[in-house]
Design a protein around this motif. Structure first.
Motif, PDB file in Angstrom:
ATOM      1  N   GLY B  34       0.947  -1.230   0.052  1.00  0.00           N
ATOM      2  CA  GLY B  34      -0.036   0.062  -0.065  1.00  0.00           C
ATOM      3  C   GLY B  34       0.709   1.339   0.118  1.00  0.00           C
ATOM      4  O   GLY B  34       2.080   1.285   0.217  1.00  0.00           O
ATOM      5  N   GLU B  35       0.224   2.407  -0.395  1.00  0.00           N
ATOM      6  CA  GLU B  35       0.931   3.661  -0.181  1.00  0.00           C
ATOM      7  C   GLU B  35       1.639   3.832   1.019  1.00  0.00           C
ATOM      8  O   GLU B  35       1.117   3.427   2.000  1.00  0.00           O
ATOM      9  CB  GLU B  35       0.158   4.529  -0.567  1.00  0.00           C
ATOM     10  CG  GLU B  35      -0.863   4.531  -1.865  1.00  0.00           C
ATOM     11  CD  GLU B  35      -0.109   5.031  -2.967  1.00  0.00           C
ATOM     12  OE1 GLU B  35       0.347   6.205  -3.242  1.00  0.00           O
ATOM     13  OE2 GLU B  35       0.163   4.001  -3.893  1.00  0.00           O
ATOM     14  N   SER B  36       2.467   4.601   0.981  1.00  0.00           N
ATOM     15  CA  SER B  36       3.198   4.997   2.158  1.00  0.00           C
ATOM     16  C   SER B  36       2.159   5.974   3.170  1.00  0.00           C
ATOM     17  O   SER B  36       1.297   6.783   2.538  1.00  0.00           O
ATOM     18  CB  SER B  36       4.423   5.844   2.182  1.00  0.00           C
ATOM     19  OG  SER B  36       5.249   6.232   3.294  1.00  0.00           O
ATOM     20  N   GLY B  37       2.094   5.561   4.356  1.00  0.00           N
ATOM     21  CA  GLY B  37       0.952   6.381   5.143  1.00  0.00           C
ATOM     22  C   GLY B  37      -0.425   6.000   5.205  1.00  0.00           C
ATOM     23  O   GLY B  37      -1.189   6.586   5.705  1.00  0.00           O
ATOM     24  N   VAL B  38      -0.499   4.702   4.493  1.00  0.00           N
ATOM     25  CA  VAL B  38      -1.945   4.560   4.304  1.00  0.00           C
ATOM     26  C   VAL B  38      -2.351   3.503   5.561  1.00  0.00           C
ATOM     27  O   VAL B  38      -3.507   3.495   5.713  1.00  0.00           O
ATOM     28  CB  VAL B  38      -2.142   3.375   2.974  1.00  0.00           C
ATOM     29  CG1 VAL B  38      -1.416   2.306   3.246  1.00  0.00           C
ATOM     30  CG2 VAL B  38      -3.601   3.117   2.688  1.00  0.00           C
ATOM     31  N   GLY B  39      -1.268   3.152   6.392  1.00  0.00           N
ATOM     32  CA  GLY B  39      -1.834   2.620   7.664  1.00  0.00           C
ATOM     33  C   GLY B  39      -1.301   1.050   7.720  1.00  0.00           C
ATOM     34  O   GLY B  39      -1.672   0.223   8.518  1.00  0.00           O
ATOM     35  N   LYS B  40      -0.336   0.636   6.732  1.00  0.00           N
ATOM     36  CA  LYS B  40       0.300  -0.576   6.752  1.00  0.00           C
ATOM     37  C   LYS B  40       0.813  -0.997   8.270  1.00  0.00           C
ATOM     38  O   LYS B  40       0.388  -1.816   8.720  1.00  0.00           O
ATOM     39  CB  LYS B  40       1.324  -0.920   5.923  1.00  0.00           C
ATOM     40  CG  LYS B  40       0.711  -0.737   4.422  1.00  0.00           C
ATOM     41  CD  LYS B  40       1.778  -0.719   3.188  1.00  0.00           C
ATOM     42  CE  LYS B  40       3.092  -0.006   3.443  1.00  0.00           C
ATOM     43  NZ  LYS B  40       2.694   1.415   3.289  1.00  0.00           N
ATOM     44  N   SER B  41       1.580  -0.136   8.671  1.00  0.00           N
ATOM     45  CA  SER B  41       2.357  -0.312   9.903  1.00  0.00           C
ATOM     46  C   SER B  41       1.214  -0.369  11.163  1.00  0.00           C
ATOM     47  O   SER B  41       1.424  -1.139  12.284  1.00  0.00           O
ATOM     48  CB  SER B  41       3.502   0.898  10.329  1.00  0.00           C
ATOM     49  OG  SER B  41       4.308   0.658   9.211  1.00  0.00           O
ATOM     50  N   THR B  42       0.129   0.634  10.836  1.00  0.00           N
ATOM     51  CA  THR B  42      -0.524   0.713  11.993  1.00  0.00           C
ATOM     52  C   THR B  42      -1.425  -0.707  12.071  1.00  0.00           C
ATOM     53  O   THR B  42      -1.656  -1.412  13.284  1.00  0.00           O
ATOM     54  CB  THR B  42      -1.610   1.840  11.573  1.00  0.00           C
ATOM     55  OG1 THR B  42      -1.036   2.898  11.475  1.00  0.00           O
ATOM     56  CG2 THR B  42      -2.728   1.969  12.683  1.00  0.00           C
ATOM     57  N   LEU B  43      -1.880  -1.112  11.100  1.00  0.00           N
ATOM     58  CA  LEU B  43      -2.364  -2.458  10.796  1.00  0.00           C
ATOM     59  C   LEU B  43      -1.412  -3.483  11.470  1.00  0.00           C
ATOM     60  O   LEU B  43      -2.034  -4.392  12.492  1.00  0.00           O
ATOM     61  CB  LEU B  43      -2.741  -2.879   9.584  1.00  0.00           C
ATOM     62  CG  LEU B  43      -3.432  -4.382   9.298  1.00  0.00           C
ATOM     63  CD1 LEU B  43      -4.461  -4.472  10.216  1.00  0.00           C
ATOM     64  CD2 LEU B  43      -3.398  -4.703   8.083  1.00  0.00           C
TER      65      LEU B  43
END
Ligand SMILES: Nc1ncnc2c1ncn2[C@@H]1O[C@H](COP(=O)(O)OP(=O)(O)O)[C@@H](O)[C@H]1O
Ligand SMILES: [Mg+2]
Lengths: 1189, 217
Positions: B34-43
């Motif tokens: 996913g795009e940077s800042g889309v929330g991957k790390s958050t997930l």
């Protein structure tokens, strides 16, 4: 422990930061430990000294430095509560022509043996001559401890010169003090000689009291105190130790607190190091948390890191502390230069408890330092911290500015808290408040400061400003803490410096004269008598001399004495450094009190108070309060004329010489110097005294300076380390900045600016605060200054301490005493100068060898008619005399015991010209024994004393001789004997049945072929005895028969006598038989004599050849190995008697006291196998040859 | 079995994740791009239990761990999860072997007991002879291989990797990605790889795209 590598391994990686924290804690702990160890050593040494000197004393009577009337001694000795009283005159004797002095205890050896046996002297050539034991009584005999002997570099037989008054006194080193082997410098001499030679006739400075068993010291104290005059106090020996401890306590606490500041700095360094490390390892912790490290575990391990540093620091610190203490003791002495314990040589002791405490303190510092950072690390959310680049945000918030302000404000009222027990606790609290407040406030202040920073300026300045306002977190707090402690140390240095300044000014004010002259220091043995005072005043060039007298006053028992200074004082006290004065002058004598005394007693100007002067209570008016930097225990100043009028004491210690017009100080000084003997007078100028005073000041603050310096160094190192660590933590930032184009130099400048911004401001603030309160803890750190001027360590307090050093102190004795009596006391006595019976005769003979004795003793000549009752009394012109009663007693159950009581009178030949009432011209020695068949051996006890004030004496004209509650006297109904021994007691009436039995030629009893060896000798056989005998606490009535000898002589024994055998028998037919023989080394009779008095007739003297002693059976003593002939055949005149002992073992082993072993016991007389009488047998000289002169 | 149901997360009123759902079986290895800042790390943080969801449910092997307390979550991470981070997080003061053994230490094994499994895993990532080396002696790729070994040493049920090649050059990155995929499959764990690179995602069995609207295959 599994995770130890994860955390402790990290410590090893941060070597510099860890090292700084470690060093700081090591130094903090080491300094505290050293201060503690040194003072502990000094105090325990001091206390030990006091305890030794106090010996077995339960109470001590103390007075002013000038002492008190010796009449108190007999008063106290006779008090029913008192078992033994030991009078002491302590003299701080100045060595002639030398700066040092020696503490001489003038003692009464006889009472010493029962109260403080460890002080007993030992004559140098002891053992060779028995009589030399009396050499200790010679008025010029001085006995030195090994420490004193070494310090003075003298040997036995050599002579030491002392200053006494303004003259010189020669004392002979006659032996040592084997009981005091701890390196202490002390001397003992006979009290009579001390009183005489040091011009202290009639004075005592101390009386040690041993109470009767079962008397509670506290209760006795109250009773005795009520009988004492004003200014003389009764104290428990323990109190003196506390007194000493109290005196130096404030000083010790101050040093300890300085060490604590160093430790605190160490704690802050740990804090700083840990805080920065937590920042640096933030992501590491986040990672560890992410992979499953529990929050609590993380917290625990971070604390463990701090604790590990603290523990290592504590252990190293304790080791270093002991090393420091060792060095300090060697270089500065037990009081770390403050002058509290001069003359002691304390030894360092490893105290596991205290050492453990300091290790723990180090660990606590580490823990405390690690606490906040650990908490911070444990609460960080791992998710956030794991994001790359998050390190820059340093936690810790903005501090707690409001709380900080409140705490800072609280330091103000804290300063006003009055000292508690002499400790400026308020001051310490204020310091703590300043520290805590500063730490709480600084982050906010730093942030505020950052906002004020110019937005413009060089790039580095702007970056630093931004940085400070962005992150005033733990790093800043840590640095602030370090800086605060540094500031504190600096402030204390400033404070001491400003204090020194005021002391300097004060010295100028109190030293107005041109020259000062004195005869040794005030506490010492020198003084200026009236003649010398007049001669000083009459010297050409001398305008006016103000003479000064120093003494001390005991205002309250158990508190250090207060200095009394008598000198001419202006009517309004305007020549004193007054801080307060009273209004109108009344008619009472006026005194001016020091501030310390005002604090201690609460006396106010204008108040009327009582002072104990010359044993009376004198009402005086407090005319003013003056500033005294020299005596923390208080001082009273009064006009010399008033003092002389009130006390009659016309001596002076010092003179303040004001030059006449045109006179030159040097000329006058020379003239003064040649007034008395060389070195007798010390002459000093105000400038010299001032310089010396300040030197003492510096010496007493030396350790303070040192501690401050160390605290500052640790602090500065800490600041450097903090910023180095900060720099390391921000490596990335700097790396980025450098990428952006900042030069290294710009980064350096930025860091420096950040450092300065916080630090400079803080230091200034604290310095200013403290600078305003130069005397903030005047009560605490009070230096010892020489108000008693002169080129000497005229430290009032130490002097007072030394004055008391003879005192006190003995704990846990009552328990021992309650637990079972005797052993201790017996051991004490055994070391005494006490003499055993016939053994004593040899000693008397030995007296002829005392070199000092040029005394003419009365001679025993034939043809003198004994006249009664006059000859029942004492014959003090003769060398020796005894009343000697022996006999058999019957207990109610019919069982027999033997008894013996002897009172010796000895004329020593010593002290004939000594006007002291203690002059040892006549001694009384008493010896008593019970032959108890149930015990199978003798019970015995003895007493000895000089005739003089106190409780020993004799009458001429009739038999009356007493020693304490032991007595032997002749009344209308006969003789009365009273003895109170350790494990027995008796009161016996002995009734004669006829006239005295004159021995020899009408009482002239020869002891050898040479008629010079003879005595006057009569006996009272067949005394009827009734009375009471107490054994093992049970008193029982007794009856029996006894025999009394009364004999006096000046030259008794012939040469070559090995020993003798003597009997005195009461035969059942009413007759009495006395027989003796003197034996030579081969056991052959040198001389024999016998007298028989048939019942109702006069005695018949038998010629020597009609007396034969034949031993029949021997008993082997398991103790001494001697074979005693305990069964005898005695032929005298027509009678042939066999003697059988009541018990075999009637041996008296007094080797430990007198070196002699003899046999003195009850025997039965048998004739033809039938008992015909009973009496006593005495045998001497069966062990080693008895030395006779 | 990992079940993610209608997971949502807001930051300061801004919704980053809304109703994200996903189910993964053991042995399954997915990549989320996913795009940077889309929330991957958050997930990923939510799945890892490092962050709390504002809504939805998280279940691992039937255990709902979205509402567990901090300590329980820590235990869950310790016992059942393995992590590979972009920034390696290899502890510098531990040796390579000790770093790999760390998860076992945390589980209570002593150093001796942990050494053998650690060595085995190091062997599997080709660093067997580097066990006693210090991390500073390793290259970036080697460090990440150490991290992979560490993520698997305690046999986790779920392995999470957030941009594991972000700090590596492409060649090394590739090698690491393949290694990671192999090891996860071998261990039979569930694997989630978060990356912004499609190329990297290709090493996974399945690629999911995270968009503001949600996850889509
Ligand atoms: N703790 C947080 N506080 C506020 N916003 C956050 C936080 N964590 C992430 N965000 C925001 O959530 C969004 C998603 O971030 P992230 O999950 O890191 O994106 P990426 O897909 O690049 O990994 C970003 O806009 C970020 O600003
Ligand atoms: Mg991301």
């Amino acid at each position: 422990m599994r995770l130890a590598p994860v955390f402790l391994g990290s410590l090893a990686r941060r070597r510099m930061a860890t090292l700084f924290s470690l060093v700081a804690i090591v130094l903090g702990v080491a300094l505290g430990m050293a201060v503690q160890a040194v003072h502990e050593a000094a105090l325990s040494e001091f206390g030990r000294g006091l305890r030794t000197l106090a010996g077995q004393a339960d109470l001590q009577v103390l007075g002013p430095r000038g002492g008190f009337d010796e009449a108190l001694y007999p008063l106290l000795a006779a008090a029913p509560e008192v078992a033994d009283a030991s009078p002491v005159l302590e003299i701080d004797a100045r060595l002639a022509g030398r700066e040092d002095s020696l503490s001489i205890q003038g003692v009464d050896l006889f009472s010493l043996a029962r109260v403080t046996p460890r002080l007993l002297p030992r004559a140098a050539d002891e053992g060779e001559r028995e009589g030399e034991r009396f050499a200790a009584l010679a008025d010029d005999a001085l006995f030195l401890t090994e420490g004193a002997r070494q310090a003075l570099g003298v040997k036995a037989g050599e002579v030491l010169h002392f200053q006494a008054g303004s003259g010189r006194l020669a004392l002979r080193v006659a032996g040592d003090l084997p009981g005091l082997d701890d390196g202490r410098r002390l001397a003992v001499m006979d009290i009579a000689g001390a009183q005489w030679h040091f011009g202290r006739l009639g004075r005592l400075t101390r009386i040690d009291l041993r109470l009767r068993d079962g008397i509670a010291p506290e209760a006795a104290r109250a009773v005795l105190q009520a009988r004492l005059p004003a200014g003389v106090v009764v104290t428990l020996p323990e109190a003196a130790e506390d007194e000493a401890a109290n005196l130096s306590r404030a000083y010790r606490v101050n040093l300890t607190l300085l060490a604590a500041i160093a430790l605190l700095t160490g704690g802050f360094l740990v804090f700083s190091a840990q805080a920065l490390s937590v920042v640096r390892r933030r992501t590491e912790f986040a990672f560890l948390r992410a992979v499953g490290l529990a929050r609590r575990t993380l917290f625990g391990w971070l604390l463990a890191e701090g604790a590990a540093v603290g523990l290592a620091g504590g252990v190293l610190g304790v080791a270093l502390g002991h090393a420091l203490a060792w060095g300090a003791l060697a270089v500065l002495g037990g009081d770390l230069g403050a002058g509290y314990f001069s003359g002691l040589s304390p030894r360092l002791q490893f105290q596991p408890g205290v050492s453990a405490l300091y290790v723990l303190l180090g660990m606590l510092a580490g823990l405390a330092g690690a606490w906040l950072p650990a908490r911070e690390a444990a609460t960080v959310s791992p998710a956030r911290a794991l994001k790359a680049g998050d390190e820059a945000s340093v936690g810790g918030g903005r501090g707690h500015p409001r709380l900080g302000l409140a705490v800072l404000a609280a330091s103000l009222p804290a300063c006003l808290i009055p000292p508690l027990e002499g400790l400026p606790l308020g001051g310490y609290l204020a310091v703590a408040c300043l520290l805590a407040g500063g730490v709480l406030l600084l982050p906010a202040l730093a942030a505020g400061l950052a906002r004020l920073l110019p937005r413009g300026g060089p790039v580095s300045a702007r970056l630093a400003a931004a940085r400070l306002s962005a992150a005033p977190g733990h790093a800043v707090v840590a640095a602030a803490g370090v800086l605060t402690s540094v500031a504190l140390a600096v402030a204390m240095a400033i404070m001491v410096a400003s204090f020194r300044d005021s002391v300097d000014q004060w010295l100028g004010q109190i030293l107005p004269a041109d020259l000062y002259v004195r005869a040794g220091r005030a506490s010492g043995s020198g003084h200026l008598d009236e003649t010398l005072q007049a001669r000083i005043a009459a010297l050409p060039g001398v305008g006016r001399v103000d003479f000064i007298r120093h003494d001390t006053l005991r205002l309250i028992a158990g508190q250090p004495p207060v200095a009394l200074i008598a000198r001419p004082v202006a009517a309004d006290g305007s020549d004193l450094p007054l801080v307060a004065r009273a209004g109108a002058a009344g008619t009472l004598p006026r005194i001016w009190i020091s501030e310390a005394l005002q604090d201690l007693r609460g006396w106010q100007p204008g108040q009327q108070v009582d002072l104990p002067l010359a044993g009376r209570r004198v009402s005086v008016a407090v005319a003013g309060v003056w500033r005294d930097y020299a005596r923390q225990t208080g001082a009273v100043m009064m006009d010399l004329a008033d003092y002389r009028r009130l006390t009659g004491d016309r001596l002076a210690n010092d003179g303040a010489v004001h030059l006449g017009p045109g006179a030159r100080a040097d000329d006058v000084a020379d003239a003064l110097a040649s007034l008395a003997g060389p070195g007798a007078l010390e002459i000093a100028r105000p400038g010299e005294i001032r310089a010396i005073s300040l030197r003492i000041f510096d010496r007493s603050f030396a350790v303070t300076y040192l501690l401050e310096a160390v605290a500052v160094v640790i602090g500065l190192a800490g600041v450097a380390a903090s910023f180095a660590a900060l720099a390391a933590a921000r490596r990335r930032e700097f790396g980025m900045l450098r990428h952006l184009g900042l030069t290294r130099r710009q980064i350096g400048a930025m860091l420096a600016r950040e450092g300065r911004r916080g630090g400079r401001w803080r230091a200034r603030r604290h310095a200013g605060w403290w600078g305003h309160r130069p005397g903030a803890d005047r009560g605490g750190q009070s230096p010892e200054l020489p108000l008693e001027h002169g080129p000497a360590r005229a430290l009032a307090v130490p002097a007072a301490l030394r004055h008391r050093a003879g005192g006190p102190g003995r704990r846990g004795r009552r328990a021992g005493r309650a637990a079972g009596h005797g052993a201790e006391r017996r051991a004490g006595r055994a070391g005494g100068l006490v003499m055993q019976r016939r053994r004593f005769l040899f000693a008397l003979a030995g007296l002829a060898a005392v070199p000092a004795s040029a005394t003419e003793f009365a001679r025993v000549l034939p043809g003198r008619r004994l006249a009664f009752p006059a000859d029942h009394g004492a014959h003090p012109d003769f060398r020796t005399e005894w009343w000697y009663a022996t006999g058999w007693l019957k207990l109610p159950d019919g069982s027999p015991v033997g008894f013996q009581v002897t009172f010796f009178r000895v004329r020593t030949g010593l002290g004939e010209g000594n006007p002291s009432t203690f002059a040892p011209r006549q001694l009384i020695l008493a010896h008593a024994a019970i032959a108890d068949p149930r015990l199978g051996r003798l019970r015995h006890d003895e007493r000895s004393a000089r005739v003089g004030p106190g409780h020993a004496g004799f009458d001429t004209g009739t038999t009356r001789v007493w020693l304490g509650d032991w007595r032997f006297e002749l009344g209308p109904k006969g003789y009365h004997a009273r003895v109170q021994g350790a494990d027995f007691a008796y009161q016996l009436d002995l009734q004669p049945d006829g006239l005295p039995l004159l021995q020899g030629q009408a009482g002239f009893s020869r002891k050898a072929a040479d008629p010079r060896h003879a005595s006057y000798y009569y006996s009272r056989p067949q005394l009827r005895v009734s009375g009471q005998l107490t054994l093992d606490g049970t008193a029982r009535p007794v009856t029996g028969q006894a025999w009394l000898d009364h004999e006096w002589s000046s030259e008794l024994l012939p040469e070559g006598a090995q020993g003798w055998d003597w009997i005195g028998l009461n035969l059942d037919d009413g007759s009495g038989l006395m027989a003796f023989r003197l034996r030579d080394a081969a056991g052959k009779a040198l001389w024999s004599a016998a007298t028989i008095r048939p019942a109702g007739q006069i005695g018949q003297v038998l010629p020597p050849e009609a007396v034969h002693f034949t031993p029949l059976r021997q008993w082997h003593s398991p103790r001494s190995g001697i074979d005693w002939p305990v069964v005898w055949r005695v032929q005298a005149g027509g009678r042939q008697l066999e003697l059988q002992p009541l018990i075999n073992d009637q041996e008296l082993d007094s080797r430990r006291s007198t070196g002699a072993i003899y046999w003195e016991g009850a025997v039965r007389a048998l004739e033809g196998g039938r008992e015909v009488g009973r009496g006593y047998l005495e045998m001497t000289g069966y062990g080693k040859k008895i030395r006779v002169g | 079995m990992l079940e993610i149901e209608k997971l949502s997360r807001h930051f300061n009123g801004r919704t980053v994740l809304r109703d994200v759902s996903l189910q993964l079986k053991p042995g399954e290895y997915v990549a989320i791009v996913g795009e940077s800042g889309v929330g991957k790390s958050t997930l990923l943080n939510l799945v890892a239990g490092l962050d709390r969801p504002d809504g939805g449910r998280l279940c691992l092997d039937g255990e709902d761990y979205g509402r567990l307390d901090e300590d329980a979550l820590t235990r869950l991470r310790r016992d059942k999860l393995g992590f590979v981070f972009q920034a390696f997080h290899v502890l510098p003061h531990l040796t390579v072997g000790q770093n790999v053994a760390l998860p076992l230490w945390l589980q209570g094994l002593d150093a001796a007991a942990a050494a053998a499994p650690a060595r085995q895993l190091l062997d599997a990532v080709g660093l067997a002879e580097r066990a006693d080396s210090w991390p500073r002696e390793l290259s970036g790729g080697e460090m990440q291989r150490v991290a992979i070994a560490r993520a698997l040493v305690h046999r986790p049920r779920l392995v999470l990797a957030d941009e594991p090649t972000g700090n590596l050059d492409p060649a090394n990155g590739n090698k690491v990605l393949h290694l990671l995929a192999t090891r996860i499959r071998e261990a039979g764990a569930i694997g989630i790889l978060v990356t912004h690179s499609l190329e990297a995602a290709a090493t996974a069995d399945r690629v999911l795209r995270l968009t503001p609207e949600g996850l889509c295959g």
